[in-house]
Design a protein around this motif. Sequence first.
Motif, PDB file in Angstrom:
ATOM      1  N   UNK A 280       5.345   4.106   3.839  1.00  0.00           N
ATOM      2  CA  UNK A 280       4.899   4.775   2.876  1.00  0.00           C
ATOM      3  C   UNK A 280       3.229   4.645   2.618  1.00  0.00           C
ATOM      4  N   UNK A 281       2.834   3.256   2.772  1.00  0.00           N
ATOM      5  CA  UNK A 281       1.461   2.916   2.643  1.00  0.00           C
ATOM      6  C   UNK A 281       0.994   3.497   4.138  1.00  0.00           C
ATOM      7  N   UNK A 282       1.435   3.398   5.123  1.00  0.00           N
ATOM      8  CA  UNK A 282       0.872   3.836   6.481  1.00  0.00           C
ATOM      9  C   UNK A 282       0.748   5.417   6.208  1.00  0.00           C
ATOM     10  N   UNK A 283       1.594   6.060   5.578  1.00  0.00           N
ATOM     11  CA  UNK A 283       1.591   7.478   5.249  1.00  0.00           C
ATOM     12  C   UNK A 283       0.383   7.854   4.506  1.00  0.00           C
ATOM     13  N   UNK A 284       0.108   7.015   3.520  1.00  0.00           N
ATOM     14  CA  UNK A 284      -1.081   7.143   2.631  1.00  0.00           C
ATOM     15  C   UNK A 284      -2.324   6.811   3.297  1.00  0.00           C
ATOM     16  N   UNK A 285      -2.305   5.889   4.247  1.00  0.00           N
ATOM     17  CA  UNK A 285      -3.703   5.931   4.909  1.00  0.00           C
ATOM     18  C   UNK A 285      -3.835   7.097   5.808  1.00  0.00           C
ATOM     19  N   UNK A 286      -2.853   7.448   6.474  1.00  0.00           N
ATOM     20  CA  UNK A 286      -2.985   8.605   7.419  1.00  0.00           C
ATOM     21  C   UNK A 286      -3.386   9.933   6.822  1.00  0.00           C
ATOM     22  N   UNK A 287      -3.038  10.074   5.536  1.00  0.00           N
ATOM     23  CA  UNK A 287      -3.314  11.273   4.841  1.00  0.00           C
ATOM     24  C   UNK A 287      -4.629  11.004   4.271  1.00  0.00           C
TER      25      UNK A 287
END
Length: 370
Positions: A280-287
Amino acid sequence: MKRLLIAAGGGGDPITASLVHTALHGPDAPALVLTYAWERLVVDPVPGPRRVTDFTGTVRVGPELALVTPTTAPIAPAGSLLPRLSGELGPQLGLLDPYDGVAGLARQIAAAARWCGTDRIELVDVGGDIVARGDEPTLRSPLGDALAVAACAATGIPTTVYVAGPGLDNEVPLPDLLPRLGAPAFALDAGRTRRVSGIFDWHPSEAGALLVAAARGIRGVCGTRDAPRPVLLDESARNVHRLSLRQVLALSPLARRLAGCTGLDEAEAVSRAVCGFSEIERERRRAAHAPTPSAPRTPRDAHAVLARYTAWERAMLDDGLAYVTTRRIVEDLALTAAEAHALLATLRATEQARRVPPLWRLATEPARAA
């Protein structure tokens, strides 16, 4: 009585759960598939899974169970393909909301079992990251699967785990994965895939598309967009492995550590401790680093798009690929919806039969615009 299945990781796993259900019980057996609304940034620009309150038009059949129907809709800016998927699959779809952790998921699953009138659960994963140790360098998305495993254990309801298409998610290396799975229980065939034949024209699940391709007898090296390396479609790619919940818990440190988890933030912390990351943190960074939407560009004409595709196709052939997914074509070439529709229509019309549903065959002779 309805059969109760759980799509372990969200995304394309409801499609795989439907295929496994058909293979086990026939296409007309009533069933409910519980799934996360966790469809990654390619579908949903909001990081992480969605809650029931992120949708309108769900059907409440109890305080802990909400069904998705074709008239359900995500509330902007969230996105979801689950409403459309609910109209295409045989089983009904129910939402899993992981924000109250394993405890909350266990309550939802137990409520679904009561509603279905069943005393068994079938937990389905495509690819095999459900048995990841957590230290695999190519592991990308273990959290949803591990939460589902831990929640099924917390219910105390007898659960059988099915892993379809070993290695097709490209997360656990196949030489490491196969010894954990043991001998296959059965193999999917083309007849079991008819109901989902058109889904991958619009659904981006690549692991699901590869599983259907393997069941239909497609063999060769396929390039996908959301994977670190190409996938080999061989005879084993259509296999389904059956494991007990006890076996999966023994194989998954993350699932064991999540026992008793009461919130998604806590689950993220456990994932960081076991796997070294939170998806989820990876998704936050990508977003956060996603490019700002620009003004619509002038559409490229069909000949320009086809020329771009032909050069790209030659490069893919040089890389040793025989097939590609629709998502790989669309995202690599940065096509608009209109450009993709026109290009894929041209490829369907070529004499070399580039379309081998649900994949595309790379051809040595360039396609020509009509």
